[in-house]
Every structure is written in C-alpha cells, then in structure tokens.
Design an enzyme around this catalytic site. Structure first.
Site, PDB file in Angstrom:
ATOM      1  CG  ASP A  34      -2.270   0.906   1.248  1.00 35.74           C
ATOM      2  OD1 ASP A  34      -3.261   0.717   0.930  1.00 35.74           O
ATOM      3  OD2 ASP A  34      -1.840   2.145   0.929  1.00 35.74           O
ATOM      4  CB  THR A  37      -2.996   7.747  -0.764  1.00 32.38           C
ATOM      5  OG1 THR A  37      -4.460   6.965  -0.286  1.00 32.38           O
ATOM      6  CG2 THR A  37      -2.565   6.806  -2.054  1.00 32.38           C
ATOM      7  CG  ASP A  60       2.720   4.235  -6.661  1.00 28.74           C
ATOM      8  OD1 ASP A  60       1.759   3.445  -7.400  1.00 28.74           O
ATOM      9  OD2 ASP A  60       2.933   5.687  -6.886  1.00 28.74           O
ATOM     10  CB  ILE A  61      -0.128  -0.731  -7.798  1.00 29.95           C
ATOM     11  CG1 ILE A  61      -1.166   0.489  -8.075  1.00 29.95           C
ATOM     12  CG2 ILE A  61      -0.517  -1.451  -6.595  1.00 29.95           C
ATOM     13  CD1 ILE A  61      -2.325  -0.226  -8.508  1.00 29.95           C
ATOM     14  CD  GLU A  85      -6.034   8.555  -5.027  1.00 29.26           C
ATOM     15  OE1 GLU A  85      -6.828   9.037  -4.301  1.00 29.26           O
ATOM     16  OE2 GLU A  85      -4.865   8.330  -4.610  1.00 29.26           O
ATOM     17  CB  THR A 126     -17.186  -0.001  -8.598  1.00 32.36           C
ATOM     18  OG1 THR A 126     -18.101   0.745  -8.166  1.00 32.36           O
ATOM     19  CG2 THR A 126     -16.500   0.758  -9.586  1.00 32.36           C
ATOM     20  CG  ASP A 127     -22.549  -0.314  -7.780  1.00 27.65           C
ATOM     21  OD1 ASP A 127     -21.257   0.572  -7.785  1.00 27.65           O
ATOM     22  OD2 ASP A 127     -23.477  -0.415  -6.956  1.00 27.65           O
ATOM     23  CD  GLU A 128     -19.372   4.766  -8.093  1.00 29.52           C
ATOM     24  OE1 GLU A 128     -19.068   5.822  -8.657  1.00 29.52           O
ATOM     25  OE2 GLU A 128     -19.557   4.405  -6.780  1.00 29.52           O
ATOM     26  CE1 TYR A 151     -13.352   4.337  -7.711  1.00 30.73           C
ATOM     27  CE2 TYR A 151     -15.750   4.691  -8.063  1.00 30.73           C
ATOM     28  CZ  TYR A 151     -14.550   4.074  -7.447  1.00 30.73           C
ATOM     29  OH  TYR A 151     -14.784   2.823  -6.778  1.00 30.73           O
ATOM     30  CE  LYS A 155     -12.281   0.281  -9.307  1.00 36.20           C
ATOM     31  NZ  LYS A 155     -10.987  -0.471  -8.438  1.00 36.20           N
ATOM     32  CG  ASN A 250     -28.188   8.643  -1.169  1.00 35.79           C
ATOM     33  OD1 ASN A 250     -27.749   7.743  -1.055  1.00 35.79           O
ATOM     34  ND2 ASN A 250     -27.811   9.562  -2.463  1.00 35.79           N
ATOM     35  NE  ARG A 274     -20.807  12.728  -6.021  1.00 34.46           N
ATOM     36  CZ  ARG A 274     -20.666  11.756  -5.350  1.00 34.46           C
ATOM     37  NH1 ARG A 274     -21.183  10.436  -5.991  1.00 34.46           N
ATOM     38  NH2 ARG A 274     -20.142  11.623  -4.345  1.00 34.46           N
TER      39      ARG A 274
HETATM   40  P1  NAD Z   1      -9.985   3.307   0.183  1.00 33.62           P
HETATM   41  O1  NAD Z   1      -9.708   4.770  -0.663  1.00 33.62           O
HETATM   42  O2  NAD Z   1     -10.564   3.286   1.595  1.00 33.62           O
HETATM   43  O3  NAD Z   1      -8.637   2.669   0.269  1.00 33.62           O
HETATM   44  C1  NAD Z   1      -7.760   2.657  -1.283  1.00 33.62           C
HETATM   45  C2  NAD Z   1      -6.247   2.225  -0.477  1.00 33.62           C
HETATM   46  O4  NAD Z   1      -5.354   2.280  -1.863  1.00 33.62           O
HETATM   47  C3  NAD Z   1      -5.525   3.105   0.460  1.00 33.62           C
HETATM   48  O5  NAD Z   1      -5.114   2.352   1.468  1.00 33.62           O
HETATM   49  C4  NAD Z   1      -4.583   3.635  -0.352  1.00 33.62           C
HETATM   50  O6  NAD Z   1      -3.230   4.025   0.254  1.00 33.62           O
HETATM   51  C5  NAD Z   1      -4.257   2.648  -1.462  1.00 33.62           C
HETATM   52  N1  NAD Z   1      -3.761   3.034  -2.684  1.00 33.62           N
HETATM   53  C6  NAD Z   1      -4.140   4.270  -3.658  1.00 33.62           C
HETATM   54  N2  NAD Z   1      -3.317   4.405  -4.611  1.00 33.62           N
HETATM   55  C7  NAD Z   1      -2.351   3.552  -4.368  1.00 33.62           C
HETATM   56  C8  NAD Z   1      -1.439   3.190  -5.120  1.00 33.62           C
HETATM   57  N3  NAD Z   1      -1.013   3.734  -6.275  1.00 33.62           N
HETATM   58  N4  NAD Z   1      -0.610   2.064  -4.989  1.00 33.62           N
HETATM   59  C9  NAD Z   1      -0.833   1.367  -3.619  1.00 33.62           C
HETATM   60  N5  NAD Z   1      -1.686   1.658  -3.109  1.00 33.62           N
HETATM   61  C10 NAD Z   1      -2.502   2.652  -3.265  1.00 33.62           C
HETATM   62  O7  NAD Z   1     -10.879   2.479  -0.817  1.00 33.62           O
HETATM   63  P2  NAD Z   1     -12.301   1.136  -0.500  1.00 33.62           P
HETATM   64  O8  NAD Z   1     -13.165   1.979  -0.424  1.00 33.62           O
HETATM   65  O9  NAD Z   1     -11.481   0.523   0.260  1.00 33.62           O
HETATM   66  O10 NAD Z   1     -11.842   0.467  -2.193  1.00 33.62           O
HETATM   67  C11 NAD Z   1     -11.044  -0.467  -2.416  1.00 33.62           C
HETATM   68  C12 NAD Z   1     -11.358  -1.170  -3.815  1.00 33.62           C
HETATM   69  O11 NAD Z   1     -12.667  -1.173  -3.937  1.00 33.62           O
HETATM   70  C13 NAD Z   1     -11.323   0.074  -4.873  1.00 33.62           C
HETATM   71  O12 NAD Z   1     -10.784  -0.441  -5.936  1.00 33.62           O
HETATM   72  C14 NAD Z   1     -12.601   0.766  -5.196  1.00 33.62           C
HETATM   73  O13 NAD Z   1     -12.730   1.046  -6.379  1.00 33.62           O
HETATM   74  C15 NAD Z   1     -13.347  -0.507  -4.917  1.00 33.62           C
HETATM   75  N6  NAD Z   1     -14.651  -0.423  -4.682  1.00 33.62           N
HETATM   76  C16 NAD Z   1     -15.028   0.343  -3.512  1.00 33.62           C
HETATM   77  C17 NAD Z   1     -16.367   0.224  -3.148  1.00 33.62           C
HETATM   78  C18 NAD Z   1     -16.743   1.110  -1.947  1.00 33.62           C
HETATM   79  O14 NAD Z   1     -18.088   1.307  -1.604  1.00 33.62           O
HETATM   80  N7  NAD Z   1     -15.725   1.621  -1.201  1.00 33.62           N
HETATM   81  C19 NAD Z   1     -17.347  -0.406  -3.871  1.00 33.62           C
HETATM   82  C20 NAD Z   1     -16.967  -1.221  -4.795  1.00 33.62           C
HETATM   83  C21 NAD Z   1     -15.649  -1.082  -5.366  1.00 33.62           C
HETATM   84  P1  TYD Z   2     -20.453   8.120  -1.978  1.00 31.41           P
HETATM   85  O1  TYD Z   2     -20.378   7.555  -0.552  1.00 31.41           O
HETATM   86  O2  TYD Z   2     -19.816   9.188  -2.447  1.00 31.41           O
HETATM   87  O3  TYD Z   2     -20.631   6.960  -3.011  1.00 31.41           O
HETATM   88  P2  TYD Z   2     -20.752   6.972  -4.455  1.00 31.41           P
HETATM   89  O4  TYD Z   2     -21.087   8.218  -4.989  1.00 31.41           O
HETATM   90  O5  TYD Z   2     -19.527   6.460  -5.206  1.00 31.41           O
HETATM   91  O6  TYD Z   2     -21.829   6.029  -4.893  1.00 31.41           O
HETATM   92  O7  TYD Z   2     -21.852   8.526  -2.134  1.00 31.41           O
HETATM   93  C1  TYD Z   2     -23.130   7.985  -2.042  1.00 31.41           C
HETATM   94  C2  TYD Z   2     -24.439   8.490  -2.162  1.00 31.41           C
HETATM   95  O8  TYD Z   2     -24.558   9.682  -1.306  1.00 31.41           O
HETATM   96  C3  TYD Z   2     -24.315   9.206  -3.716  1.00 31.41           C
HETATM   97  O9  TYD Z   2     -25.573   9.229  -4.333  1.00 31.41           O
HETATM   98  C4  TYD Z   2     -23.880  10.727  -3.471  1.00 31.41           C
HETATM   99  C5  TYD Z   2     -24.399  11.010  -2.082  1.00 31.41           C
HETATM  100  N1  TYD Z   2     -23.915  11.906  -1.158  1.00 31.41           N
HETATM  101  C6  TYD Z   2     -24.497  12.971  -0.627  1.00 31.41           C
HETATM  102  O10 TYD Z   2     -25.663  13.344  -0.759  1.00 31.41           O
HETATM  103  N2  TYD Z   2     -23.595  13.804   0.277  1.00 31.41           N
HETATM  104  C7  TYD Z   2     -22.410  13.573   0.354  1.00 31.41           C
HETATM  105  O11 TYD Z   2     -21.969  14.523   0.944  1.00 31.41           O
HETATM  106  C8  TYD Z   2     -21.733  12.502  -0.169  1.00 31.41           C
HETATM  107  C9  TYD Z   2     -20.450  12.463  -0.055  1.00 31.41           C
HETATM  108  C10 TYD Z   2     -22.455  11.823  -0.882  1.00 31.41           C
END
Ligand code: NAD
Ligand code: TYD
Length: 345
Positions: A34, A37, A60-61, A85, A126-128, A151, A155, A250, A274
C-alpha cells in the site's frame, strides 16, 4: 494459493478483507502492499500487526520495481487488487491520480502477474462501471460499461485491461464488481461515515440535490466473503456482481442513521448536487449467488451496524477529521453549505 498480495490493503475494504482472510484461514500469508495515500491508514490493521502471517510493504502499484521485489521476496502467487483512488467527488476535483493508479497501476500489476506466472490476479471493481441504471433494470455482468465520472471511468478502464490480459495472454484473472460498501474503517469522506460522524457532532448532513438517488448499501464483510468465494470458486476470465439486490434512497439511509444515533432531522441540508451524479445503481448478483454467496446483512442492518461502529470508535475517526480532511471538507462543502439554509422538509 498461499501468499496473497493485497494491494490497497490499508484502505477500507482491503483492511476488512485482511481481517476476514486471517480470521477464516490458517494457512495463507497476507502481504499488504500500500502506498498509504490520505486514505491508507495503518490503524485499520493494528489488530493484525503481531500476526506472523501478516506483512506490510509500503509501495505504489505504479512502481514496477518495488512490485516485483515484493513478489520475489514473499513468493507471491496471488494478487488481489484493491488499490485505487476511490472518491467520486475528489475525481471531479482532480482526476489525475485516479487515472495513474487504476489504469497504469493495474497495468503494472498485470504485467507482473504475467512475468512471474502468478496463479491469480483478482481485480476489485465497482457497480459504477455500468453507469446510471434506469428504474426497472439491473445490470448484469455482460452489460456494456458506461461509466460517467472520472472515478468510474478509471475503474472501467482497469476492468477492460484485466479482460484484455485474459483474452490476449490467457492470464488467470477474475473481477468482482461490488456495490457501495459500508462498515468499519471507511474514510469519512464517503457518505455513510461522513454523515454518521457529522451527526454524532450535531453537524449538518449535506445531502446532494433531492437525496432520492439510489444505492445498494452493503456490509463490507459480506463483500469480503464474496471476494473469497470468487477467489476459490470463480471461473477465470469472468466478472461477478456483488450486491444485496436491495436499493435504497439516500434520504432513507439518512433517516436510519439519524434514528440509530438519536439525532434530529433538522441536521439535514439539501445542497447543490454533484455534477453528473448517477441517480441509481442496481445490480443483478445471481452469478455470485450461484457460487454459494448470500449477503448476511440487509442494507438497513448494515447502516445501523456501521453507525454504531462510528459511535463506539471515535479514537479511529477523530484524528482523521482534523488535518487534510478539513481542507477537503471546506473545498467540497464550504460554498455548498453557505449557500443553503434549508433544514429538512
Ligand atoms: P480506500 O480509498 O479506503 O482505500 C484505497 C487504498 O489504496 C488506500 O489504502 C490507499 O493508500 C491505497 N492506494 C491508493 N493508490 C495506491 C497506489 N498507487 N499504490 C498502492 N496503494 C494505493 O478504498 P476502498 O473503499 O477500500 O476501495 C477499495 C477498492 O474497492 C477500490 O478499488 C474501489 O474502487 C473498490 N470498490 C469500493 C467500493 C466502496 O463502496 N468503497 C465499492 C466497490 C468497489
Ligand atoms: P458516496 O459515498 O460518495 O459513494 P458513490 O457516489 O461512489 O456511490 O455517495 C453515496 C451517495 O450519497 C451518492 O448518491 C452521493 C450521495 N452523497 C451525498 O448526498 N452527500 C455527500 O456529502 C456525499 C459524500 C455523498
């Protein structure tokens, strides 16, 4: 599978996955790789630091040399790539690091997988990547990828690279596409931990637009279980959606949070939306269910459990909410909140 390199393992889902795997299996070594960041946090892994099966490498990857050194040193046979990110709003402010890490970084890991003949490369997606999904439909894995934020586009690009390495080089790859995860150790920029921690402090909750956007909130441990199942039973070259199948607006999520934390609705502020906000994500997760996975939490249970974790773990989030976070909060919400004086209707 014996020595698993968990890239991004100091982040939210990655660290939960490390806990999950060390708890479930005796015979796997976990090497977290990791960059640390702003989102990476060794506090997330403090419970496992003394475990002899756990190792940490700061790297860093995008840095092929350190990636290769790590693979050699720890005899890595499997990579699970969480590194990215991850916050849509930050990707709108500055997409650069998103493209670097998810596109170039994923390429570096795929090349290393090829060079060392690893057993598996698993990509966390991700579903996004499917973009906004109209009512009445749910995405299936073969759907076209139509990402709409930087973002999501970063992905989706990574998913395409992973698939290209399967088709071209026969690399042993799998992908999981998770819906919105919630639970312990999520950086409080994402909506659920942001709103939970704001509510605890009686700070306003900035709801974007009308708050009627829909997400499939799922508990992070359920997602980790699905990743584990796909690692063991998934078919190479395939992607698997991982979601509860239950979307929630939400505003409903906010209502559950406020009720759990015993805070008033007057904390809600509708603020400027947004740009390009995807109104709805919805996935069909039958394919991973056919491998034996089922979510163990409903979205409501996941939200309540998460709110309680933030209520009980101020040690973890208070220090994050000072420092870098404050600058980000002002840039993202300062103007929005000053423009708005409307408490909830
Ligand atoms: P997060 O932002 O909490 O963690 C990301 C981690 O990656 C951090 O520890 C950061 O230091 C590390 N990182 C970033 N850039 C790097 C690099 N260049 N080299 C090495 N390490 C690096 O993210 P998260 O929410 O835990 O998400 C993890 C993964 O799951 C991501 O790929 C994200 O796209 C995916 N994902 C997240 C969600 C969600 O709801 N959080 C849903 C679906 C998929
Ligand atoms: P988020 O947690 O940023 O996840 P994503 O946009 O990747 O799904 O946001 C989840 C939902 O919440 C999304 O519809 C945006 C909304 N949102 C707010 O309404 N206010 C906020 O401050 C944030 C961060 C998100």
């Amino acid at each position: 599978m014996k020595n698993i390199m968990v890239t991004g393992g100091a982040g939210f889902i990655g660290s939960n996955f490390v806990h999950y795997m060390l708890g479930k299996y005796d015979n796997y070594n976990i090497i977290v790789y990791d960059k640390l960041t702003y989102a990476g946090n060794l506090d997330n892994l403090r419970d496992v630091v003394d475990d002899p099966r756990y190792h940490f490498v700061k790297g860093d990857i995008c840095d092929a040399t350190t990636v290769e050194e790590t693979i050699r040193k720890y005899q890595i046979d499997t990579i699970v790539n969480f590194a990215a990110e991850t916050h849509v709003d930050r990707s709108i402010m500055n997409p650069d690091a998103f493209i670097q890490t998810s596109v170039y970084g994923t390429y570096v890991l795929l090349e290393a997988t090829r060079k060392f003949g690893l057993e598996r490369f698993h990509q966390i997606s991700t579903d996004e990547v499917y973009g906004h999904i109209p009512h009445g439909r749910s995405s299936v894995e073969t759907d076209k990828l139509e990402p709409r934020s930087p973002y999501a586009a970063s992905k989706a690009s990574a998913d395409l690279l992973v698939n290209a390495y399967f088709v071209t080089y026969g690399l042993p790859v799998t992908i999981t596409r998770g819906s919105n995860n919630i639970g312990p150790y999520q950086y409080p920029e994402k909506v659920v931990p942001l709103f939970a921690t704001n509510a605890i402090d009686y700070e306003p909750l900035p709801v974007y637009g009308d708050g009627r956007q829909m997400r499939e909130y799922q508990y992070v441990q359920d997602h980790c279980e699905a990743i584990d199942i796909v690692l063991h039973k998934g078919q190479l070259g395939e992607a698997y959606n991982v979601g509860t199948g239950e979307e929630m607006e939400n505003l409903k999520m906010v209502e559950i949070l406020l009720e759990t934390l015993d805070r008033p609705r007057s904390l809600i502020r509708h603020v400027k939306d947004r740009p390009g906000h995807d109104r709805r994500y919805s996935m069909n997760s039958d394919k991973v269910k056919a491998l034996g996975w089922q979510p163990r939490h409903t979205p409501e249970e996941a939200i309540r459990k998460t709110a309680e974790w933030y209520r009980d773990n101020e040690w973890w989030w208070r220090k994050i909410k000072s420092g870098e976070f404050k600058k980000y909060y002002e840039a993202q919400y300062g103007e929005r909140l000053r423009e708005t004086t409307n408490p909830a209707k």
